[in-house]
Design a protein around this motif. Structure first.
Motif, PDB file in Angstrom:
ATOM      1  N   HIS A   2      41.697  42.504  35.654  1.00  0.00           N
ATOM      2  CA  HIS A   2      40.855  43.364  34.826  1.00  0.00           C
ATOM      3  C   HIS A   2      41.492  43.608  33.459  1.00  0.00           C
ATOM      4  N   LEU A   3      40.657  44.107  32.575  1.00  0.00           N
ATOM      5  CA  LEU A   3      41.076  44.359  31.205  1.00  0.00           C
ATOM      6  C   LEU A   3      42.021  45.566  31.147  1.00  0.00           C
ATOM      7  N   HIS A  27      34.491  37.324  32.151  1.00  0.00           N
ATOM      8  CA  HIS A  27      34.783  38.470  33.018  1.00  0.00           C
ATOM      9  C   HIS A  27      33.947  39.685  32.616  1.00  0.00           C
ATOM     10  N   CYS A  34      35.189  46.932  33.253  1.00  0.00           N
ATOM     11  CA  CYS A  34      35.842  46.419  32.052  1.00  0.00           C
ATOM     12  C   CYS A  34      34.914  46.526  30.845  1.00  0.00           C
TER      13      CYS A  34
HETATM   14 ZN   LIG Z   1      37.219  43.839  35.292  1.00  0.00          ZN
END
Ligand SMILES: [Zn+2]
Length: 201
Positions: A2-3, A27, A34
């Motif tokens: 994830h970011l 993503h 995110c």
């Molecule tokens: Zn994510």
């Protein structure tokens, strides 16, 4: 993956590695969390660039970060409880002429601020100075004749609450004791949390 906040900020200010861009782009199409995080930081940056509060971007970001993290922990589903940043649209300290035109001369030494987020305006009057300061205000839905049905407000400093209040039937509230420093005003409405920055010196 994830970011992270670093990823988000890098993407927003163009410092992300070119090789990473396709990964994040795909993503972000699939991951709501995110996506929300990226939107949060985008609004934060816009807000910082737009505001008159050049003196305090660092503490502002720290405060917002703390609130954001607390919000994530408490509310796993961000989509159900959105958080938006308010813009400072009026400050009688920086717009004295306009303040006069709005008839604030009768308000004594109160500093007037108006924060705006989505369909809400938050009018604030800041009375007194460092030793004895209080804030009165009103949360007003724009373009509606009714008042907000209910809202809890919190003053935050360094991610900690330093005062809480609730609106009355007219959307009005008061913080009788207000510390100085860089504060965030957090307004919890039924399906929306608004956060606005206040620099009090
Ligand atoms: Zn994510």
């Amino acid at each position: 993956m994830h970011l992270s906040e670093d990823n988000a900020l890098n993407l927003l200010d163009g410092r992300a590695l070119e090789s990473e861009l396709p990964v994040w782009t795909s993503h972000l199409e699939d991951c709501t969390d995110c996506h929300e995080q990226l939107n949060f930081w985008r609004e934060m940056l816009v807000n910082l660039n737009r505001s008159h509060l050049e003196s305090a971007p660092e503490p502002l970001i720290r405060n917002a970060h703390a609130i954001f993290q607390a919000g994530r922990a408490r509310l796993p589903k961000l989509r159900e409880m959105r958080q938006v940043l308010a813009s400072l649209i009026f400050d009688s300290f920086t717009q004295p002429a306009l303040a006069g035109a709005r008839g604030t001369s009768s308000a004594g030494s109160a500093r007037q601020l108006v924060l705006r987020a989505e369909e809400f305006d938050i009018h604030l009057r800041i009375w007194g100075s460092a030793e004895q300061r209080r804030i009165t205000g009103q949360v007003l839905p724009r373009g509606e004749s009714s008042f907000v049905g209910g809202a809890n407000l919190h003053l935050m400093r360094d991610g900690e609450r330093c005062g809480s209040a609730s609106v009355d039937n007219f959307g009005e509230f008061e913080f009788p004791f207000v510390p100085e420093g860089t504060l965030n005003l957090q307004v919890d409405l039924p399906h929306l949390t608004i956060v606005g920055a206040l620099i009090l010196t």
